[in-house]
Design a protein around this motif. Structure first.
Motif, PDB file in Angstrom:
ATOM      1  N   ASP A  23       3.564 -48.389   7.907  1.00 42.19           N
ATOM      2  CA  ASP A  23       4.433 -47.255   8.244  1.00 42.19           C
ATOM      3  C   ASP A  23       3.942 -46.485   9.471  1.00 42.19           C
ATOM      4  O   ASP A  23       4.462 -45.428   9.796  1.00 42.19           O
ATOM      5  CB  ASP A  23       4.545 -46.316   7.038  1.00 42.19           C
ATOM      6  N   PRO A  36       4.146 -45.993  13.188  1.00 40.79           N
ATOM      7  CA  PRO A  36       5.017 -46.446  14.276  1.00 40.79           C
ATOM      8  C   PRO A  36       4.195 -46.986  15.446  1.00 40.79           C
ATOM      9  O   PRO A  36       3.120 -46.467  15.742  1.00 40.79           O
ATOM     10  CB  PRO A  36       5.761 -45.168  14.693  1.00 40.79           C
ATOM     11  N   ARG A  58       9.263 -44.538   8.823  1.00 41.71           N
ATOM     12  CA  ARG A  58       9.085 -43.416   9.763  1.00 41.71           C
ATOM     13  C   ARG A  58       9.723 -43.742  11.104  1.00 41.71           C
ATOM     14  O   ARG A  58      10.087 -42.858  11.868  1.00 41.71           O
ATOM     15  CB  ARG A  58       7.607 -43.129   9.982  1.00 41.71           C
ATOM     16  N   SER A  59       9.840 -45.005  11.408  1.00 43.06           N
ATOM     17  CA  SER A  59      10.434 -45.467  12.661  1.00 43.06           C
ATOM     18  C   SER A  59      11.252 -46.708  12.315  1.00 43.06           C
ATOM     19  O   SER A  59      10.793 -47.548  11.537  1.00 43.06           O
ATOM     20  CB  SER A  59       9.297 -45.812  13.632  1.00 43.06           C
TER      21      SER A  59
END
Lengths: 402, 402
Positions: free
Chosen positions: B217, B219, B326-327
């Motif tokens: 997670d 990025p 998250r991205s």
């Protein structure tokens, strides 16, 4: 879920180190009459921030600092950071920051594609790219700061440790590529990042070059010192599956990128007794390295270093095999750091003049018919006055494999 | 000394295969109103000749064949081959060949630097680059010939074999990077060439991406489906030294370049019992792959494929973790072959329409808080009528590591 393990601050260098690098770049911009510039090459972004992001850095020496336009990743913070989706958003964001349009913006014409340069120029309201920032960045990066030198030395320590383990990886009957794969593994376990960055598209290579026997005399398309046929026509360089034979040297030149800054080192290994010709050629290579290291001081012309190396090869009657046999490389050394092919270039017609803080790999190598490739390579830091200091410290003699 | 092991003939494809590729390029040139072009991108040179050299290929459909201007290596032969030291020699050599100046020469504006394009344009007697050959080459290369498909299938066979060996490489207590290094070694021993070519500078990676736990997670700056912090800020992607823990999946997405043409494949592995959430997400990924494979026929819009994948994720209540958390990556698949990022692109706003002979990697992946990355990736060949055929054939379920 995520406890950030890595800082989100865009500048990982700290203010002082970044300022030191920016000052070098700004000096170059002023000397070239460049008022403003947009950086997008990943190696240059890494140089200016200590991290890699996709986006652009706007440089204007008259401002209080760089402005960062980040496409990805999406979590960066700090003064001057703007998140964007495309470069066309840059002028409006600059205006928000009180930076008006006006100056012509230099681009990295030597490393950014034509299409991208035209798009950026258009985004910045220009008819086409103006000045070229590439030579400015190249010159700035050629002189390493003390912190950069520290990262290079740290790579050199690990790189040298790996080379000392190489003899233990050999097993009788191995091919060049089998030997290389074990060296790759140990390098990676020691922390080697694997990639080595190259400027331009004159070189492609995976992790390094291990050459033995006549394969060393197969010319390759790339701008490396040595060739080799490789395993497949899609990557015609390096090991080709030749079995390592007693008495025939194996030249190992593998990746030294342990810190984002790399060292370059070559050593020769042999199973059984090395032939006297190989020992003699390796000693000549070491002698050339030593002679050049003693010469490498600020103010010395790169071309003079090349000339000295070529003369020593000639005096030893080794010109025909110096830097290749069927195909000859046109240089005996090169700057390196973030990329493997930085300034200065140690070549006959190089205009480069050495400066303190240059980091230079010297690789006087010979390709001898019937024997293959022989020679060493060391990475040196050019000091203020003393002879250049080698940061690759594995023993230089041909190392016995058994 | 040298018994040439490799042919010196410039065209390693044979006349028929090369003609097939040239005809595709010529068709594209005619459609774009391009009379002549100069190719220098290494991937395009490999496409047109089956080998890599540094130099230029002059294409003019009205001539009897390409003209080759070779800087390196120095031993190539065949009809139309000219050895040169610099591109400024090209017009005179063309004239020797009876090819007069005249037509505007298109260049690869999307892959050659601004500085080099200007130099080439000037060498060819033009004020600046005219038409762009990049889209023509990209379109030609998107449809693979039967011979190219054969090379891709051959990579798929070896790639799949390596994946079946992965469970045997795991040892309790390993970190992600230690596990990756053993996978790299086995891949290389199986013949993996190591490099994978990427068009542009939006991606950097060494050999592949192995992700476990929350690192998935983090990025990354690059245009990959998945991220990861990496080992160093100079290469912020992939494994970061996280210890592999029981029940937490490990996603393995490593290099499939065994023949110059690569396959792309991802599988998940777990030590101990996988959590039900992981099994469910992996099954959804497999179901999306299967659904898309059934849809992938000539005439289908790439955007519709993306839409289908996103809908299936949404129906399963998995939108928030689809292609990241998250991205989010902006695509679910991509063409590949010589490079990892070829046409078509399977993205929401893609204008690409599928054609028979497209080779496409589909990678519906999920990043689940508390679990990390889950999902598979397969490489498919688009046929004339039947559902697309997967060339990456390792079992798709989460594989137990012990």
């Amino acid at each position: 879920m995520h406890t950030p393990k890595y800082p989100t601050e865009i500048n990982l260098l700290g203010h002082e180190e970044q300022s030191r690098r920016l000052e070098r770049v700004y000096d170059g911009m002023r000397a070239a009459g460049i008022e403003a510039a947009l950086v997008r090459n990943l190696a240059n972004i890494y140089y200016l921030t200590g991290r890699v992001f996709r986006g652009y850095i706007y440089l204007q020496p008259s401002l209080d600092g760089p402005r960062y336009f980040v496409r990805q990743p999406n979590h960066l913070t700090g003064p001057g950071v703007h998140m964007i989706r495309k470069p066309e958003e840059i002028p409006a964001k600059l205006a928000e920051d009180g930076v008006g349009a006006g100056p012509q913006v230099a681009l990295e014409l030597g490393s950014v594609t034509f299409a991208e340069c035209m798009r950026l120029a258009c985004a910045m309201g220009m008819a086409g790219p103006g000045a070229d920032l590439s030579p400015v960045m190249r010159a700035a990066r050629a002189v390493k700061t003390p912190f950069e030198q520290k990262l290079i030395k740290a790579s050199g320590v690990k790189h040298s440790l790996v080379y000392e383990r190489i003899p233990h990886l050999y097993q009788e009957g191995m091919t060049d590529i089998e030997f290389q794969i074990e060296i790759e593994r140990v390098s990676r376990l020691e922390g080697c990042l694997g990639i080595f960055r190259v400027g331009g598209d004159d070189m492609e290579l995976f992790m390094g070059n291990v050459l033995t026997g006549e394969n060393a005399d197969t010319p390759s398309p790339y701008d490396f010192a040595m060739g080799g046929a490789g395993l497949d026509p899609s990557l015609p360089v390096g090991a080709d599956g030749t079995v390592i034979r007693p008495g025939i040297p194996v030249m190992v030149d593998v990746n030294g990128d342990y810190t984002g800054y790399m060292t370059d080192m070559t050593r020769c290994f042999v199973s059984g007794e090395p032939l006297p010709e190989a020992v003699k050629a390796n000693e000549l290579s070491v002698a050339i390295c030593d002679a050049l290291a003693a010469m490498m001081k600020p103010g010395v012309a790169a071309a003079d270093l090349y000339r000295k190396a070529a003369e020593m090869a000639e005096e030893a009657g080794m010109s025909a095999s110096f830097m290749g046999h069927r195909s000859h490389a046109g240089f005996v050394g090169h700057g390196l750091g973030i990329e493997i092919n930085e300034a200065p270039v140690i070549a006959p017609r190089s205009k480069d003049i050495l400066q303190a803080g240059n980091v230079i790999a010297i690789e006087p190598k010979f390709v001898i018919p019937g024997l293959g490739a022989v020679g060493i390579e060391n990475t040196y830091i050019v000091g203020e006055d003393a002879p250049a200091q080698a940061v690759t410290t594995a023993p230089t003699a041909i190392v016995l494999l058994d």
